[in-house]
Design a protein around this motif. Sequence first.
Motif, short mmCIF file in Angstrom:
data_model
loop_
_atom_site.label_atom_id
_atom_site.label_comp_id
_atom_site.label_asym_id
_atom_site.label_seq_id
_atom_site.Cartn_x
_atom_site.Cartn_y
_atom_site.Cartn_z
N ILE A 194 72.41 -8.14 33.10
CA ILE A 194 73.26 -9.24 31.65
C ILE A 194 72.71 -10.58 32.01
O ILE A 194 72.71 -11.67 33.33
CB ILE A 194 74.67 -9.75 32.24
CG1 ILE A 194 75.27 -7.91 32.04
CG2 ILE A 194 75.29 -10.22 30.96
CD1 ILE A 194 76.55 -8.17 32.30
N ILE A 234 77.52 -5.24 26.40
CA ILE A 234 76.73 -6.38 26.70
C ILE A 234 75.49 -5.26 27.81
O ILE A 234 74.76 -5.15 27.89
CB ILE A 234 77.14 -7.56 27.07
CG1 ILE A 234 77.61 -7.25 28.09
CG2 ILE A 234 77.45 -8.27 25.71
CD1 ILE A 234 78.26 -9.38 28.26
N GLY A 235 76.49 -4.66 28.40
CA GLY A 235 76.09 -3.75 29.69
C GLY A 235 75.89 -2.17 29.48
O GLY A 235 74.70 -1.42 29.98
N SER A 260 67.55 -5.46 28.56
CA SER A 260 68.63 -6.22 29.88
C SER A 260 69.87 -7.03 28.12
O SER A 260 70.13 -6.76 27.29
CB SER A 260 68.34 -7.45 30.18
OG SER A 260 66.96 -7.65 31.17
N GLY A 261 71.27 -7.01 29.04
CA GLY A 261 72.25 -7.19 27.83
C GLY A 261 72.97 -9.49 28.01
O GLY A 261 71.52 -9.62 28.66
N HIS A 262 72.87 -9.39 26.86
CA HIS A 262 72.64 -10.84 26.91
C HIS A 262 74.59 -11.21 26.35
O HIS A 262 75.04 -11.25 25.21
CB HIS A 262 71.80 -11.45 25.90
CG HIS A 262 70.88 -10.89 25.48
ND1 HIS A 262 70.04 -9.71 25.53
CD2 HIS A 262 69.84 -11.82 26.39
CE1 HIS A 262 68.46 -9.80 26.02
NE2 HIS A 262 68.45 -11.51 26.55
N ILE A 263 74.75 -12.46 26.92
CA ILE A 263 76.16 -12.96 26.78
C ILE A 263 75.29 -13.53 25.67
O ILE A 263 75.72 -14.05 24.79
CB ILE A 263 75.99 -14.58 27.62
CG1 ILE A 263 76.29 -13.91 29.41
CG2 ILE A 263 77.41 -14.78 27.47
CD1 ILE A 263 77.65 -13.17 29.97
N ASN A 298 71.57 -15.22 29.74
CA ASN A 298 72.26 -16.17 28.81
C ASN A 298 71.63 -15.34 28.11
O ASN A 298 71.14 -14.38 27.20
CB ASN A 298 71.85 -17.06 29.80
CG ASN A 298 72.53 -17.70 30.98
OD1 ASN A 298 73.86 -17.63 31.13
ND2 ASN A 298 71.49 -18.52 31.82
N SER A 299 72.84 -15.84 26.74
CA SER A 299 71.74 -15.48 25.27
C SER A 299 71.13 -15.57 24.85
O SER A 299 70.27 -15.78 24.10
CB SER A 299 73.05 -17.35 24.49
OG SER A 299 73.19 -18.28 24.38
N LYS A 302 68.00 -16.37 33.15
CA LYS A 302 68.83 -15.83 34.32
C LYS A 302 70.25 -16.05 34.77
O LYS A 302 70.39 -17.11 34.65
CB LYS A 302 68.23 -15.51 35.64
CG LYS A 302 67.13 -14.37 35.73
CD LYS A 302 66.74 -14.16 36.60
CE LYS A 302 68.08 -14.08 37.79
NZ LYS A 302 66.70 -13.38 39.56
N TYR A 345 84.37 -6.26 26.66
CA TYR A 345 83.35 -6.64 25.71
C TYR A 345 81.66 -6.70 26.96
O TYR A 345 80.90 -6.57 26.36
CB TYR A 345 83.88 -8.72 26.01
CG TYR A 345 82.14 -8.87 26.17
CD1 TYR A 345 82.02 -9.79 24.98
CD2 TYR A 345 81.69 -10.28 26.39
CE1 TYR A 345 80.51 -10.37 24.81
CE2 TYR A 345 80.80 -10.61 27.19
CZ TYR A 345 80.47 -10.88 25.81
OH TYR A 345 79.52 -11.94 25.94
N LEU A 346 82.56 -6.46 28.16
CA LEU A 346 81.52 -6.00 29.52
C LEU A 346 80.61 -5.23 28.62
O LEU A 346 79.73 -4.26 29.14
CB LEU A 346 81.72 -5.84 30.79
CG LEU A 346 81.83 -7.80 31.64
CD1 LEU A 346 82.59 -7.80 32.30
CD2 LEU A 346 80.64 -8.26 31.58
#
Length: 293
Positions: free
Chosen positions: A29, A66-67, A99-102, A31-32, A36, A62-63
């Motif tokens: 996961i 994005i996960g 990868s997921g992004h916040i 950052n936008s 990292k 929410y996790l």
Amino acid sequence: EWQVSTPKHLLMYKAFGWSPPQYGHLPLIMNSDGTKLSKRQGDIQISFYQDKGYAPDAVLKYLTLIGGGYTQTVDNSIEYDSLEDLVTKFSVQNMSSHSGHIDIEKLEQVNKVYLQRALNDDPDLITEQAMKVLRKHLQSKYQDRNSGDLLDKQHVTDILCWAMKDSRICKITDLTEPEWEFLWKTPSNSQIQELCEKSSVDICKILQDCYNVVCQLQEFQEYSLKKALSVLAKEKGINMKLFMHILRVSLSGLQAGPPVVEMMSILGKEASLRRLKHAEHFINDVQCVDIKS
């Protein structure tokens, strides 16, 4: 990140004569901006999300968004899922290698869905939580231990339902933002002061007339308020835009916000009348001082 170490782990299991588990390497996961996550970032600590007012079950949901591990809705809308739902719906086959992004905006939307569900399921519990948040905020901001003690439970429930109905808030703590301060506090004299500069009209007379009209209303609803105020403005020859500005500042101290009749409706008849009278008295006192000086 642990793929490089996995062969070493397997060799250790083999050395001890143990059967190794099946390994699954989840995507990171980020950052936008694609960088990292770091422990030095304040916004990845659990306390950050607690302080901001996000609900634990909303953060968990929410996790999952994005996960990976879940099938997304066709229209990409957000559905409510309990912990049991999430366990049932999870599938390794749905994991992504990307990868997921916040995305804080998505978290806001998720929290809104979960807050609405919680409000529907147990309004008393959510109202109590809101009152605790509001009481702490008001006592801290105004340095008064008794500030916030007059919060009415039914009024807070009504505010929550009103705010959620039109998606005005995503979490309880949003109600402590400056734009909603008028819901809990009478406008300060400094906020009303600017009305004194409208010397081309008799502000006190306008507020008196409005007070009298509102007093006589049998039904304190938006449609009846709108009709009564429109009739008053027409009878007295008051510019409607100026009239609404005077009422808005007198009721909330704000230059912008919800429509005035909606503002009055959610404040309630007694609070609206109190604020109109407060503004009238203050402006009258200021004008008397100016005349004497």
